[in-house]
Write a protein that holds these residues in place. Structure first.
Motif, PDB file in Angstrom:
ATOM      1  N   ALA A 195       0.777  -1.207  -0.081  1.00  0.00           N
ATOM      2  CA  ALA A 195      -0.005   0.216  -0.059  1.00  0.00           C
ATOM      3  C   ALA A 195       0.759   1.181   0.001  1.00  0.00           C
ATOM      4  O   ALA A 195       0.629   2.320  -0.720  1.00  0.00           O
ATOM      5  N   ARG A 217      -7.810  -5.626   0.527  1.00  0.00           N
ATOM      6  CA  ARG A 217      -8.791  -4.741   0.327  1.00  0.00           C
ATOM      7  C   ARG A 217      -8.674  -3.850   1.188  1.00  0.00           C
ATOM      8  O   ARG A 217      -8.911  -2.417   1.242  1.00  0.00           O
ATOM      9  N   GLY A 234      -6.221  -1.112   0.997  1.00  0.00           N
ATOM     10  CA  GLY A 234      -6.350  -0.231  -0.122  1.00  0.00           C
ATOM     11  C   GLY A 234      -5.435  -0.497  -1.485  1.00  0.00           C
ATOM     12  O   GLY A 234      -5.194   0.412  -2.280  1.00  0.00           O
TER      13      GLY A 234
END
Length: 498
Positions: free
Chosen positions: A345, A387, A390
């Motif tokens: 991320a 998920r 992100g």
């Protein structure tokens, strides 16, 4: 001439499916609305296509394929209907006089149907002076004569694409063979709604220039197999105009092996007591640094959780040098941990999953994930972590490991069902159907710099995959039976189910 597609189920690549219509003429979408009030667009030059119960979505991007692998599984004599090695041998005999010591390729026979593995001695009885190879339909075994083993440098059970590199390279040099098999390959993918691929190419991309009349957009990545990738070659590919629809994407690097056969690099210990392989991550870091400094993205393939974490750290560190719009990625992602996704991320690293992967296990009872690693069962295919962090998720097939199949992808990655039985693999850690659809559409195209595709919006490409039912319904069996009805590419129908 204008066309209007109307349906109760339109997925635009971003939002939940809605009742509406899409108007397009030529290559671009003119109008898209969440109702059927299209009468103002209808004249004697307009065709209204009432696809009311069909599911309309953007054309798909498969983010990991090997045409070379498909070629090697579909070149030469088709042995799929043979019931024994003697039947296959007769088919090979039938072409000996025509080949005159040239290589003979065959494919498609089933070890399960034959009931035993064929022997080299049987091929030697043909007294043929050229190499003979016949790969099984499941890639578990390649039947070869002595000349083939000497020429290509692998044995019957060394069937990975990397092991068969010399054989594949020889096939790719046959322009007529490449052209013929590519047309079959392309039509197969179009019949699944696929309009774009990320192609993994071994060492160089010469063969891509042989393919004429291409429809599939191809974003290719180079993988070093026989020799290191030359910087000058990469610079050439960045600047060189390839045939239409072909673009250079980046560098593919293999990190570890396969968790199921205990060659993946893991943080824990295998149930057998074996530890993961020793990997020099500094060598991989040096490669990534070199390419990222040249604004070339890298895709690292990992299975084990240690390999995934180390890959994420490397890409996060060096990927900050990539220009806006270029992304490093990690493919396969079998074992996923919080530490790994945190690095992904932060570094805007693309996740590239194989959503059909549960299909390698016949059933829950036969799944290797429950047995192969001590106390690590929950680390497998935990897409929920991606998920929550992100991380952008894309989907590929590692074709020919799998052939792109969107309904099956939903069954495996969302319902988390195995081919047999009703037990599921930790469904709470799977993807939602919308997330899975986005991984094949918007996310995949953005990751490869193709933002005219992947979403249905005014001014974007009129490129659609159309299925015979709502793919977001909650009945697993209904989704599993869904079929592609049509594929449109830039406003032109390129596939229709007969």
């Amino acid at each position: 001439m204008r066309k209007i597609l109307r349906s109760n189920y339109i997925f635009d690549g971003e939002n939940s499916p809605f009742k509406g219509y899409i108007a397009f003429s030529g290559e671009k979408i003119e109008e898209i609305k969440k109702d059927w009030s299209y009468q103002h667009l209808v004249d004697d030059q307009t065709t209204v296509l009432e696809y009311d119960d069909y599911f309309i979505m953007p054309g798909l991007h498969d983010n990991h394929v090997f045409f070379s692998g498909y070629l090697s599984m579909h070149a030469g004599i088709d042995l799929a209907e043979t019931r024994s090695e003697l039947e296959a041998l007769q088919k090979i005999k039938d072409v000996l006089d025509l080949k005159k010591s040239e290589p003979i390729y065959a494919y498609g026979w089933s070890p399960q149907v034959w009931g035993s593995l064929p022997t080299q001695d049987l091929l030697e009885q043909l007294d043929y002076q050229g190499p003979i190879t016949a790969i099984a339909c499941d890639r578990s075994y390649c039947w070869m004569n002595r000349q083939a083993k000497e020429r290509y440098g692998f044995n019957e059970t060394e069937t990975s694409a990397e092991s068969r590199f010399r054989l594949i390279k020889e096939m790719l040099s046959n322009q007529e063979l490449v052209q013929t098999v590519y047309q079959e390959f392309e039509q197969l993918l179009l019949s699944r709604g696929v309009v774009s691929i990320k192609e993994i190419v071994f060492d160089d991309a010469k063969f891509l220039k042989q393919i004429e009349a291409r429809k599939l957009a191809t974003h290719f990545y180079l993988q070093s197999v026989e020799q290191p990738i030359d910087v000058r070659l990469v610079e050439q590919y960045k600047e060189e105009p390839f045939p239409a629809k072909i673009t250079f994407g980046g560098i593919k690097i293999m990190v570890d092996g396969v968790v199921a056969d205990e060659t993946g690099d893991i943080l824990g210990t295998y149930s057998s007591g074996k530890k993961g392989p020793e990997i020099d991550y500094q060598v991989i870091a040096d490669e990534v640094e070199k390419w990222n400094q040249l604004a070339v993205p890298c895709c690292l393939t990992t299975e084990g959780d240690r390999a995934g974490l180390e890959a994420a750290k490397i890409l996060n560190h060096y990927g900050k040098r990539l220009p806006e719009g270029l992304y490093n990625s990690i493919s396969d992602l079998e074992m996923i941990t919080k530490e790994m996704v945190r690095e992904m991320a932060e570094g805007k690293i693309i996740a590239e999953i194989y959503p059909q992967i549960l299909g390698l296990n016949p059933s829950y009872e036969e799944a290797y994930m429950t047995e192969v690693i001590r106390n690590e069962k929950k680390a497998f295919f935990n897409y929920q972590l991606l998920r929550e962090a992100g991380v952008s998720i894309t989907s590929g097939t590692d074709l020919p490991l799998f052939i792109t199949n969107l309904p099956e992808s939903i069954v495996r990655a969302c319902f988390r069902r195995f081919p047999h039985g009703n037990e599921t693999w930790q469904p709470e850690k799977g993807l939602t159907t919308i997330e899975l659809l986005q991984s094949f559409t918007k996310n995949g195209f953005v990751a490869n710099g193709k933002e005219s595709y992947g979403v249905l919006q005014v001014g974007k490409s009129a490129t659609f995959a159309i299925f015979d039912r709502d793919l977001t319904q909650t009945v697993c069996e209904e989704v599993a039976d869904a079929r592609t009805i049509m594929t449109y590419l830039d406003g032109v129908k390129v596939y229709e189910k007969v």
